[in-house]
Scaffold this motif. Structure first.
Motif, short mmCIF file in Angstrom:
data_model
loop_
_atom_site.label_atom_id
_atom_site.label_comp_id
_atom_site.label_asym_id
_atom_site.label_seq_id
_atom_site.Cartn_x
_atom_site.Cartn_y
_atom_site.Cartn_z
N GLY A 77 -8.50 -35.35 8.21
CA GLY A 77 -7.10 -35.39 7.82
C GLY A 77 -6.84 -34.74 6.47
O GLY A 77 -5.71 -34.39 6.15
N LEU A 78 -7.92 -34.53 5.70
CA LEU A 78 -7.73 -33.95 4.37
C LEU A 78 -7.35 -32.48 4.43
O LEU A 78 -6.85 -31.91 3.47
CB LEU A 78 -9.03 -34.10 3.55
CG LEU A 78 -9.41 -35.55 3.24
CD1 LEU A 78 -10.74 -35.61 2.52
CD2 LEU A 78 -8.31 -36.20 2.40
N GLU A 79 -7.57 -31.88 5.57
CA GLU A 79 -7.31 -30.45 5.69
C GLU A 79 -5.85 -30.14 6.02
O GLU A 79 -5.49 -28.98 6.18
CB GLU A 79 -8.22 -29.85 6.76
CG GLU A 79 -9.67 -30.17 6.56
CD GLU A 79 -10.54 -28.92 6.51
OE1 GLU A 79 -9.98 -27.84 6.27
OE2 GLU A 79 -11.75 -29.06 6.71
N VAL A 80 -5.04 -31.17 6.15
CA VAL A 80 -3.64 -30.95 6.51
C VAL A 80 -3.00 -29.91 5.59
O VAL A 80 -2.31 -29.00 6.05
CB VAL A 80 -2.84 -32.26 6.43
CG1 VAL A 80 -1.35 -32.00 6.59
CG2 VAL A 80 -3.30 -33.24 7.50
N HIS A 81 -3.24 -30.07 4.31
CA HIS A 81 -2.59 -29.18 3.36
C HIS A 81 -2.95 -27.72 3.60
O HIS A 81 -2.12 -26.82 3.45
CB HIS A 81 -2.92 -29.61 1.93
CG HIS A 81 -2.13 -28.86 0.91
ND1 HIS A 81 -0.75 -28.86 0.88
CD2 HIS A 81 -2.52 -28.03 -0.11
CE1 HIS A 81 -0.33 -28.09 -0.13
NE2 HIS A 81 -1.37 -27.57 -0.73
N GLU A 82 -4.20 -27.48 3.98
CA GLU A 82 -4.61 -26.10 4.25
C GLU A 82 -3.85 -25.52 5.44
O GLU A 82 -3.48 -24.34 5.44
CB GLU A 82 -6.11 -26.04 4.53
CG GLU A 82 -6.94 -26.27 3.27
CD GLU A 82 -8.42 -26.04 3.55
OE1 GLU A 82 -8.78 -25.03 4.18
OE2 GLU A 82 -9.22 -26.91 3.15
N VAL A 83 -3.64 -26.37 6.44
CA VAL A 83 -2.88 -25.90 7.61
C VAL A 83 -1.43 -25.59 7.19
O VAL A 83 -0.85 -24.59 7.59
CB VAL A 83 -2.92 -26.93 8.75
CG1 VAL A 83 -2.10 -26.45 9.94
CG2 VAL A 83 -4.36 -27.19 9.19
N GLU A 84 -0.89 -26.44 6.33
CA GLU A 84 0.48 -26.21 5.85
C GLU A 84 0.58 -24.90 5.07
O GLU A 84 1.57 -24.18 5.18
CB GLU A 84 0.93 -27.38 4.96
CG GLU A 84 1.21 -28.64 5.78
CD GLU A 84 1.48 -29.87 4.91
OE1 GLU A 84 1.92 -30.88 5.47
OE2 GLU A 84 1.24 -29.81 3.69
N LEU A 85 -0.46 -24.59 4.31
CA LEU A 85 -0.44 -23.34 3.54
C LEU A 85 -0.44 -22.13 4.48
O LEU A 85 0.25 -21.13 4.23
CB LEU A 85 -1.64 -23.26 2.59
CG LEU A 85 -1.56 -24.18 1.36
CD1 LEU A 85 -2.84 -24.08 0.54
CD2 LEU A 85 -0.34 -23.85 0.50
N ILE A 86 -1.21 -22.22 5.55
CA ILE A 86 -1.21 -21.11 6.51
C ILE A 86 0.17 -21.01 7.17
O ILE A 86 0.70 -19.92 7.38
CB ILE A 86 -2.31 -21.28 7.59
CG1 ILE A 86 -3.69 -21.47 6.93
CG2 ILE A 86 -2.34 -20.08 8.53
CD1 ILE A 86 -4.83 -21.71 7.93
N ASP A 87 0.76 -22.17 7.45
CA ASP A 87 2.10 -22.16 8.04
C ASP A 87 3.12 -21.53 7.08
O ASP A 87 4.05 -20.85 7.52
CB ASP A 87 2.53 -23.58 8.43
CG ASP A 87 3.86 -23.59 9.18
OD1 ASP A 87 4.03 -22.76 10.09
OD2 ASP A 87 4.73 -24.41 8.83
N ASP A 88 2.93 -21.75 5.80
CA ASP A 88 3.83 -21.11 4.83
C ASP A 88 3.77 -19.58 4.94
O ASP A 88 4.78 -18.90 4.80
CB ASP A 88 3.48 -21.53 3.39
CG ASP A 88 3.81 -23.01 3.13
OD1 ASP A 88 4.60 -23.59 3.89
OD2 ASP A 88 3.26 -23.57 2.15
N GLU A 89 2.57 -19.08 5.21
CA GLU A 89 2.44 -17.63 5.41
C GLU A 89 3.25 -17.17 6.62
O GLU A 89 3.96 -16.16 6.58
CB GLU A 89 0.98 -17.23 5.64
CG GLU A 89 0.06 -17.39 4.44
CD GLU A 89 -1.36 -16.94 4.79
OE1 GLU A 89 -1.55 -15.84 5.34
OE2 GLU A 89 -2.31 -17.72 4.54
#
Lengths: 225, 225
Positions: free
Chosen positions: A144-156
């Motif tokens: 679950g800690l990787e959520v933020h990384e997925v959000e960053l890719i979504d920002d792209e």
């Protein structure tokens, strides 16, 4: 009994990971198809979407069966319920890849994407591929800690979507309203793809932490432009 | 114990029916807002969407609690699982109404809809209102037999969506690519609204009959044009 249960739960997880892998292939091929106006590859993506749908149905049936036979509680219950939701999100990502393929077929033998947007679509396809790969890792590793990384890719992806919107509505757009509409919808398919990946990652986070607060409004990330 | 369970299940159903009523108000107001370029009404729709989201969260929490405490099987289990899925579909319909409101706000003080498409949007709003009203009745009465009626209403929405596409991509379109893009997305919001209503109705049918075969590919009705 508990061992059977956890074996079944592992099966559910591996079905989810398998779905992510299938979706990754789908979006990669769909992007290739629309860039190359390759109707054979497009047809393949459209046909293969049934495999994703089928995997989802099997996963959901197994999950309902688990609930009925094992009556899990607490973390185990959360895992089962969360998996049923993630399966819906991942299946929807497959549908969006299928939409890209269908646009290829609809415009064939003309290329759907005008030359000046090829680079942008290439980048959207790459980022979509990356985000589903990441979502698959999050699901596999229950991280679950990787959520933020997925959000960053979504920002792209969101930034590329806004760029698309700017280009097709600019004064210097020369391809007419029909192509603008095609590209608006195409941009939206890729952008929604990212939202579903974020939703999957957040559901893993919920599963791990039990924190409902972090749970998505499914569409908080879905803005109109 | 059984009585408590069925009382909770009834609560779940009445939450779903309440969500349908809220969504109906949302789509009605959103359509009015975009036709009148009424930004106050649009803001209201956007703000009120939180109520729909909140109702969904409460419903889902109650459903998970039911699964944990009561470990239902067979029909009862199907009712709980199906309710959790329907809540997602109905919440998404609320998001789509919110999108319509956001487009109103984005274009304000200009009207988002060109004069020649006012009639078409009015009709789409009317049909969307009708389909969510029907979905609410199906949910309230557990009447899986009405699925076909919901599908017929959705066919009307699909036809209006195709009409929109034809108008904005025709040679005689005079409003430019930016407005064409707005109207393409607007048409898609209404069209997707109908797909979710069909999905809700089919899930009721599954709940009543237990027939997975009739169950939706969530997006079988979602075609690109």
């Amino acid at each position: 009994m508990r061992e059977v249960f956890h074996g079944d739960l592992d099966q559910v997880t591996s079905d989810l990971v398998e779905m992510c892998a299938l979706v990754r292939t789908a979006v990669e091929r769909a992007t290739q198809a629309i860039l190359d106006a390759d109707v054979q590859v497009a047809e393949q993506v459209i046909a293969d979407d049934h495999t994703i749908d089928q995997t989802r149905h099997e996963l959901d049936a197994l999950a309902i069966d688990l609930l009925a036979r094992q009556a899990p509680v607490a973390t185990d219950l959360r895992r089962v319920v969360t998996a049923m939701r993630m399966s819906g999100e991942i299946e929807r990502m497959g549908d969006l890849a299928r939409h890209v393929a269908k646009l290829t077929r609809l415009r064939y033998p003309e290329p759907a994407v005008p030359d000046e947007l090829r680079d942008l679509i290439t980048r959207m396809g790459d980022v979509a591929n990356r985000i589903v790969a990441k979502a698959g890792v999050v699901v596999a590793e229950h991280d679950g800690l990787e959520v933020h990384e997925v959000e960053l890719i979504d920002d792209e992806l969101d930034a590329l979507h806004r760029e698309m919107y700017t280009r097709i509505t600019s004064e210097s757009w020369t391809y007419g309203p029909g192509t603008a509409v095609d590209m608006a919808l195409l941009g939206r398919y890729y952008e929604r793809f990212g939202d579903h990946a974020v939703s999957v990652a957040r559901r893993v986070n919920y599963m791990v932490t039990g924190e409902l607060d972090g749970l998505p409004d499914v569409d908080e990330r879905d803005d109109i432009i």
